[in-house]
Write a protein that holds these residues in place. Structure first.
Motif, mmCIF file in Angstrom:
data_model
loop_
_atom_site.group_PDB
_atom_site.id
_atom_site.type_symbol
_atom_site.label_atom_id
_atom_site.label_comp_id
_atom_site.label_asym_id
_atom_site.label_seq_id
_atom_site.Cartn_x
_atom_site.Cartn_y
_atom_site.Cartn_z
ATOM 1 N N TYR A 189 -16.058 -2.864 -7.077
ATOM 2 C CA TYR A 189 -15.696 -3.403 -5.767
ATOM 3 C C TYR A 189 -16.119 -4.857 -5.620
ATOM 4 O O TYR A 189 -15.512 -5.639 -4.905
ATOM 5 C CB TYR A 189 -16.365 -2.558 -4.676
ATOM 6 C CG TYR A 189 -15.561 -2.522 -3.410
ATOM 7 C CD1 TYR A 189 -14.388 -1.785 -3.346
ATOM 8 C CD2 TYR A 189 -15.945 -3.238 -2.295
ATOM 9 C CE1 TYR A 189 -13.635 -1.761 -2.203
ATOM 10 C CE2 TYR A 189 -15.195 -3.216 -1.137
ATOM 11 C CZ TYR A 189 -14.042 -2.479 -1.100
ATOM 12 O OH TYR A 189 -13.285 -2.464 0.042
ATOM 13 N N GLU A 242 -18.439 -1.418 4.995
ATOM 14 C CA GLU A 242 -17.386 -1.296 3.980
ATOM 15 C C GLU A 242 -17.966 -0.808 2.653
ATOM 16 O O GLU A 242 -17.368 0.027 1.964
ATOM 17 C CB GLU A 242 -16.707 -2.661 3.795
ATOM 18 C CG GLU A 242 -15.538 -2.653 2.828
ATOM 19 C CD GLU A 242 -14.961 -4.056 2.606
ATOM 20 O OE1 GLU A 242 -15.447 -5.014 3.241
ATOM 21 O OE2 GLU A 242 -14.036 -4.183 1.782
ATOM 22 N N ILE A 255 -13.362 -6.792 -7.037
ATOM 23 C CA ILE A 255 -12.285 -6.895 -6.052
ATOM 24 C C ILE A 255 -12.540 -8.078 -5.127
ATOM 25 O O ILE A 255 -11.668 -8.907 -4.875
ATOM 26 C CB ILE A 255 -12.227 -5.591 -5.200
ATOM 27 C CG1 ILE A 255 -11.689 -4.434 -6.043
ATOM 28 C CG2 ILE A 255 -11.413 -5.805 -3.929
ATOM 29 C CD1 ILE A 255 -11.575 -3.119 -5.300
ATOM 30 N N TYR A 296 0.805 -1.224 0.000
ATOM 31 C CA TYR A 296 0.000 0.000 0.000
ATOM 32 C C TYR A 296 0.843 1.283 0.000
ATOM 33 O O TYR A 296 0.296 2.368 0.103
ATOM 34 C CB TYR A 296 -0.972 -0.009 1.186
ATOM 35 C CG TYR A 296 -2.153 -0.922 0.929
ATOM 36 C CD1 TYR A 296 -3.020 -0.671 -0.140
ATOM 37 C CD2 TYR A 296 -2.386 -2.041 1.714
ATOM 38 C CE1 TYR A 296 -4.086 -1.507 -0.398
ATOM 39 C CE2 TYR A 296 -3.470 -2.880 1.463
ATOM 40 C CZ TYR A 296 -4.314 -2.608 0.399
ATOM 41 O OH TYR A 296 -5.371 -3.426 0.141
HETATM 42 N N1 GLN Z 1 -10.814 -4.874 -0.014
HETATM 43 C C1 GLN Z 1 -10.415 -3.775 -0.805
HETATM 44 C C2 GLN Z 1 -9.282 -4.105 -1.726
HETATM 45 O O1 GLN Z 1 -8.627 -5.081 -1.576
HETATM 46 C C3 GLN Z 1 -10.048 -2.608 0.032
HETATM 47 C C4 GLN Z 1 -8.821 -2.849 0.777
HETATM 48 C C5 GLN Z 1 -8.396 -1.621 1.441
HETATM 49 O O2 GLN Z 1 -8.470 -0.525 0.871
HETATM 50 N N2 GLN Z 1 -7.954 -1.806 2.639
HETATM 51 O O3 GLN Z 1 -9.027 -3.388 -2.633
#
Ligand code: GLN
Length: 535
Positions: A160, A448, A163, A75
């Motif tokens: 999403y 979420e 995802i 990230y």
């Molecule tokens: N589950 C989402 C993804 O994998 C968000 C993960 C996140 O931003 N922490 O993209």
């Protein structure tokens, strides 16, 4: 004729009311998340398994540290990946390169048996590849829509779903194959799908027209991003009529304000993920040691049936989406469709193989890791409903959605705190009903859906076009901070349950998100004003 959506003519053909290109992105992202969550599921297990089981026999702490770095760095690189796409590569090339680098990463990990170096090199390539891929594919989604309206929120909510379809299948398939057949098979499997995903994207990318080829120019920033050409709260005058100097001044102010709003959203998401990510940590400990997972009598059969249903139903849903996409695009992008179709045939084959083996095996207990799959499952099932709500009259403003999401997350932890209230102080084990965890995952997931896809949509709407990639990078950076903070706070589970109680531990994660949610709703008006017309 004026097109409704961005991109080529084929992109105007819709699937579930959205441009078909959205589903090209849906499936590409699905394979990337398959890779990410598949690795996530395997990493610690592999490192801590004994040499006899072909693992590396590391102790837990060492393994968790490497895991933390992997999850964290994944990230951090999006900032650089976003910037590189903004300035140099363009978003589409960055996605292709990112997918290719990740494929190499998996190939390298699959060779870990030869030398340890391959394993580390593999992780490094995954981290770099993800940085190029994740922010930039997220940015292309937004560019499919011409207006900065609720349709975009709905589009991101469908994205999403992709995802989580990836997360769901990755955890299921890589987890099972890695643990039961061989680690390198698990590592390699994700690579095969990542490669197919890259080819599927590569051969369908003309559907995007000139979207994502080169960074957009800055000039008409305000005009382009403002409803009907009027800048609200920037003097209340018609933007068109202003002098060039005045326009530049207004643009700069609007830009600054909107970046401020993105930063506020990013700041609040730190709290969201901080609590949410307890899923892989303290909530898994709670599942493992404090929950009654024993299957008695017909329980084993009931569990197997439920487990098969919750595997097959989401896969059917995703396969249905696949057919809808084929219907619209097969005549033009057959190659892309064929790569995608082949991956699905493989996935179905492996799923049937796994379910068959599971059905034959004796079950005496629900595995502790099983609960975390509920998250992806609930997203796949509820995302289409939320996407419809966002398109309807019931669509609340972004900050209100965020506030509701944080509050729902808090309520989920409230359920856990209630469930844990009977656990004696300092107890090391207990047998609380599984229901509380299921409820918690349910609330966390609908929370979420109010926060995460909505956040992506707002980053897309509010960013200056020249900096979308970078802004997505910054957005994902919040996850890095949240992950570290979450890990440390979760680590206090034993201390707090010994000195206070397990319920108190969960109440921390109940109260803080609810408080932050209320604050967010409280500053709704201020934020809406600072968005200057973006809804
Ligand atoms: N589950 C989402 C993804 O994998 C968000 C993960 C996140 O931003 N922490 O993209």
């Amino acid at each position: 004729m004026e097109f409704k959506f961005g991109g080529s003519e084929i992109n105007q053909r819709t699937v579930l009311g959205h441009p078909s290109g959205l589903f090209v992105l849906f499936f590409t992202e699905m394979w990337e998340r398959f890779s990410y969550y598949g690795m996530r599921a395997l990493l610690v297990l592999f490192l801590t398994s004994s040499i006899m089981d072909e693992g590396w026999a590391w102790d837990r702490q060492e393994a968790l540290i490497l895991y933390g770095w992997y999850i964290g760095l994944v990230y951090v690189t999006p900032i650089f990946g976003g910037l590189i796409a903004d300035k140099l590569l363009g978003y589409r090339n960055a996605v292709v390169w990112g997918a290719l680098v990740m494929t190499l990463g998996h190939a390298s990990m699959a060779l870990e048996g030869f030398t340890d170096m391959f394993f580390y090199l593999g992780l490094l390539l995954l981290i770099i590849g993800n940085g190029l891929f994740k922010p930039n594919i997220s940015s292309i989604v937004g560019q499919l829509y011409k207006t900065e309206d609720k349709e975009k929120d709905a589009g991101y909510t469908i994205f999403y779903m992709g995802i989580n379809a990836g997360a769901f299948l990755g955890i299921l398939l890589c987890g099972y194959i890695g643990e039961n057949i061989g680690w390198h098979w698990g590592f390699g499997l994700a690579g095969i799908f990542m490669f197919f995903g890259m080819l599927q994207f590569y051969y369908a990318q003309k559907i995007f027209g000139d979207i994502g080829l080169k960074p957009t120019k800055e000039i008409d920033y305000v005009d382009q991003k403002t409803i009907k050409g009027e800048v609200q709260d920037a003097g209340g005058k018609k933007f068109k009529d202003e002098s060039p100097e005045k326009k530049t001044e207004i643009s700069a102010k609007v830009k600054g304000d909107r970046i401020l709003v993105i930063s506020v959203f990013a700041f609040f998401t730190i709290f969201f993920w901080w609590a949410f990510e307890q899923a892989g940590g303290s909530m898994t400990i709670f599942a493992a040691d404090y929950t009654d997972r024993v299957l008695v009598g017909d329980g084993a059969l009931t569990f197997k049936v439920i487990n098969s249903i919750i595997t097959i139903v989401p896969l059917l849903v995703i396969t249905y989406v696949l057919f809808m996409l084929f219907k619209q695009t097969f005549s033009t992008y057959a190659k892309s469709n064929l790569f995608l179709g082949t991956s699905f045939v493989l996935v179905w084959g492996i799923v049937i193989f796994i379910l068959y083996r599971e059905f034959m095996a004796e079950a005496s207990e629900v595995p502790a890791s099983w609960f975390s799959v509920l998250n992806s499952l609930f997203i796949i099932l509820f995302a289409p409903i939320f996407s419809k709500i966002w398109e309807s009259k019931l669509n609340p403003s972004g900050p209100v959605k965020f506030g509701i999401g944080l509050i729902l997350l808090g309520i989920g932890f409230g359920a856990l705190a209630y469930g844990a209230s009977g656990i004696p102080q300092g107890a090391q084990v207990a047998s609380v009903s599984m229901l509380w965890l299921v409820l918690a995952y349910f609330f966390h997931t609908i929370g979420e859906l109010c926060v995460s896809p909505v956040g992506l949509s707002y980053v897309s709407k509010l960013s200056p076009p020249k900096l979308v990639g970078l802004m997505f990078g910054i957005w994902f950076m919040a996850n890095f901070l949240a992950g570290i903070l979450g890990g440390y706070t979760g680590g206090y589970i034993d201390y707090i349950s010994e000195n206070y109680s397990m319920a108190v531990f969960f109440l921390i994660f109940t109260s803080i998100p609810i408080l932050m949610g209320l604050i967010m709703i409280g500053i709704n008006k201020f934020l809406v004003k600072k968005m200057h017309g973006i809804r």
